[in-house]
Write a protein that holds these residues in place. Structure first.
Motif, PDB file in Angstrom:
ATOM      1  N   LEU A  39     -18.585  31.691  22.540  1.00 24.13           N
ATOM      2  CA  LEU A  39     -17.421  30.874  22.202  1.00 24.13           C
ATOM      3  C   LEU A  39     -17.225  30.861  20.696  1.00 24.13           C
ATOM      4  O   LEU A  39     -18.160  30.572  19.947  1.00 24.13           O
ATOM      5  CB  LEU A  39     -17.665  29.459  22.745  1.00 24.13           C
ATOM      6  CG  LEU A  39     -16.567  28.420  22.806  1.00 24.13           C
ATOM      7  CD1 LEU A  39     -17.001  27.300  23.750  1.00 24.13           C
ATOM      8  CD2 LEU A  39     -16.275  27.827  21.435  1.00 24.13           C
ATOM      9  N   VAL A  49     -14.738  22.038  21.645  1.00 21.86           N
ATOM     10  CA  VAL A  49     -15.913  22.877  21.900  1.00 21.86           C
ATOM     11  C   VAL A  49     -16.941  22.108  22.733  1.00 21.86           C
ATOM     12  O   VAL A  49     -17.538  22.649  23.669  1.00 21.86           O
ATOM     13  CB  VAL A  49     -16.532  23.356  20.567  1.00 21.86           C
ATOM     14  CG1 VAL A  49     -17.882  24.041  20.811  1.00 21.86           C
ATOM     15  CG2 VAL A  49     -15.582  24.302  19.846  1.00 21.86           C
ATOM     16  N   LEU A  52     -15.777  21.943  26.277  1.00 16.54           N
ATOM     17  CA  LEU A  52     -15.922  23.266  26.888  1.00 16.54           C
ATOM     18  C   LEU A  52     -17.364  23.497  27.326  1.00 16.54           C
ATOM     19  O   LEU A  52     -17.622  24.031  28.413  1.00 16.54           O
ATOM     20  CB  LEU A  52     -15.488  24.361  25.900  1.00 16.54           C
ATOM     21  CG  LEU A  52     -13.988  24.476  25.646  1.00 16.54           C
ATOM     22  CD1 LEU A  52     -13.724  25.328  24.408  1.00 16.54           C
ATOM     23  CD2 LEU A  52     -13.273  25.082  26.848  1.00 16.54           C
ATOM     24  N   PRO A  66     -21.939  28.874  20.739  1.00 15.95           N
ATOM     25  CA  PRO A  66     -20.740  28.688  19.921  1.00 15.95           C
ATOM     26  C   PRO A  66     -20.915  29.269  18.511  1.00 15.95           C
ATOM     27  O   PRO A  66     -22.000  29.177  17.923  1.00 15.95           O
ATOM     28  CB  PRO A  66     -20.603  27.173  19.860  1.00 15.95           C
ATOM     29  CG  PRO A  66     -22.003  26.662  19.949  1.00 15.95           C
ATOM     30  CD  PRO A  66     -22.800  27.684  20.737  1.00 15.95           C
ATOM     31  N   LEU A 108     -14.748  33.403  25.081  1.00 17.06           N
ATOM     32  CA  LEU A 108     -13.700  32.398  24.938  1.00 17.06           C
ATOM     33  C   LEU A 108     -13.439  32.161  23.456  1.00 17.06           C
ATOM     34  O   LEU A 108     -14.378  31.937  22.680  1.00 17.06           O
ATOM     35  CB  LEU A 108     -14.109  31.085  25.619  1.00 17.06           C
ATOM     36  CG  LEU A 108     -12.984  30.081  25.867  1.00 17.06           C
ATOM     37  CD1 LEU A 108     -13.294  29.201  27.072  1.00 17.06           C
ATOM     38  CD2 LEU A 108     -12.711  29.197  24.659  1.00 17.06           C
TER      39      LEU A 108
END
Length: 418
Positions: A39, A49, A52, A66, A108
């Motif tokens: 991500l 975030v 998610l 992330p 993503l």
């Protein structure tokens, strides 16, 4: 978190933000149990975030990784970085991303940075850094454009972006307005967002099935300043809404999306066309684009604003002057009706029919997952380091589908499906 950050966060409806995260994971990615997720997001989007990550792990994600960017860090490079550093990029990072995608990691991306962040920086440095980044990103980008894994892009209403879209409003009001616009366009402003996406995907599927049944040889566009014939690649296939990646996962790559799209034949485009909306590209607003094609290649290009940047883009490589995508969007799309210029292609491209300079999608060929890069090129697919969409449709645009025998079928009239 500062008091100001708390106030801005409060301007964003937490329930709708959570719905957006849920839709991104369930509809956008179709994330599978045990599948890892990579991500990327601006640091300002941390509230999204976090949501998610919650929905990803609820869906059975293996590992959520992330990677956050930051506007101040980006600006520090341009203001204090050494000149030679603008021809470099983090190759190791993109090689790692490509390796992750090869191992079936889902992708993503959350967008939300100030679209005009680099408007005051040296355009030559911006162009050099962009090209270096494009070259370095190629191993990972190939996995994405070839749809090897499920991927998705969504947006977060950052303060700096909101002030670009709503410059006359107080900051909190601007953030709230942009948040509402994102939620509405992403179909998460009401309960039952997942079901709403199922219905929307069914409508887009009907459009693609009709177009694929027609087997047009070309599309002919007419309108103010436009007389353009776009040949379609041999064995092209129209896509739109949900589609199946090579790993077998059904996903929606873009949220929002209103388009149906396919691959043009990069050597069979002729005529002239003008843009119907400005293109925001790396801090520069490129407006009133006017180009002329011969044998698929742009041979003349002008713009009333941002022309220098446009020409730098066209000189990126040989494929940058050819088309890699053609997309149909009705003028009555929700994003068009909003009347907003988002300064972000994820949204602006869904306000009007558009074309894209550069790299094509192998997905947009019949049995595209079985074609080699050489076969894709032979069938008319384009290759480039870039893929940049810009809008050419309006309420005055007519589009005809042209068959191999020269007969015509109305596709769009006055910007709407015929």
């Amino acid at each position: 978190m500062t008091a100001s950050q708390r106030n801005l966060s409060a301007a964003i409806d937490p329930e709708k933000l959570d719905r957006l995260a849920e839709v991104a994971i369930k509809v956008g990615l179709g994330l599978q149990p045990g599948q890892d997720l990579l991500l990327t997001a601006p640091s300002s989007a941390l509230p999204l975030v976090r949501r998610l990550a919650v929905h990803a792990y609820k869906a059975g994600a293996g590992l959520v990784t992330p990677i956050l960017s930051d506007e101040e860090v980006t600006l520090a490079r341009y203001r204090h970085g050494h000149n030679e550093g603008f021809d470099r990029a983090a190759n190791w990072l993109y090689e790692g991303m490509a390796k992750a995608f090869s191992a079936n990691t889902a992708r993503l991306a959350v967008v939300g940075d100030n679209p005009m962040l680099l408007s005051g920086e040296d355009p030559t440095k911006v162009a050099r850094a962009s090209k270096a980044n494009s070259v370095a990103y190629q191993p990972a980008l190939e996995k994405i454009v070839n749809f090897e894994v499920n991927w998705n892009i969504i947006a977060y209403p950052s303060a700096s972006w909101a002030k670009q879209v709503f410059p006359d409003d107080p900051l909190e009001t601007a953030v709230a307005k942009l948040a509402d616009a994102i939620f509405a366009a992403s179909r998460v402003d009401q309960d039952g967002a997942v079901a709403a996406w199922e219905k929307h995907n069914a409508i887009l599927r009907e459009r693609t099935q009709w177009l694929n049944g027609q087997r047009f040889h070309a599309l002919h566009y007419t309108g103010p300043g436009t007389d353009l014939t776009i040949g379609l690649a041999d064995g092209h296939e129209w896509e739109g809404g949900a589609s199946v990646a090579k790993n077998g996962v059904t996903c929606n790559a873009n949220i929002p999306t209103e388009e149906v799209f396919t691959t043009p034949h990069c050597r069979r485009v002729s005529g002239h066309v003008v843009s119907s909306k400005p293109l925001s590209y790396q801090g520069t607003l490129i407006d009133n684009i006017q180009v002329r094609f011969e044998e698929g290649r742009i041979v003349e290009a002008r713009a009333s604003c941002g022309e220098e940047v446009l020409k730098k883009v066209l000189d990126t490589d040989e494929g940058a002057r050819r088309l890699g995508e053609v997309a149909l969007v009705p003028h009555s799309s929700p994003i068009s009706k909003s009347g907003l210029l988002f300064f972000n292609t994820l949204f602006d491209e869904n306000a009007a029919s558009h074309i894209a300079l550069g790299q094509c999608y192998s997905k947009c060929f019949i049995d595209g997952d079985k074609l080699t890069p050489q076969q894709i090129v032979a069938q008319g697919g384009n290759q480039s380091l870039i893929h940049i969409d810009w809008m050419i449709g309006s309420s005055q645009t007519d589009i005809d589908g042209v068959r191999t025998d020269g007969s015509r079928v109305p596709v769009f009239r006055k910007g709407e499906w015929a």
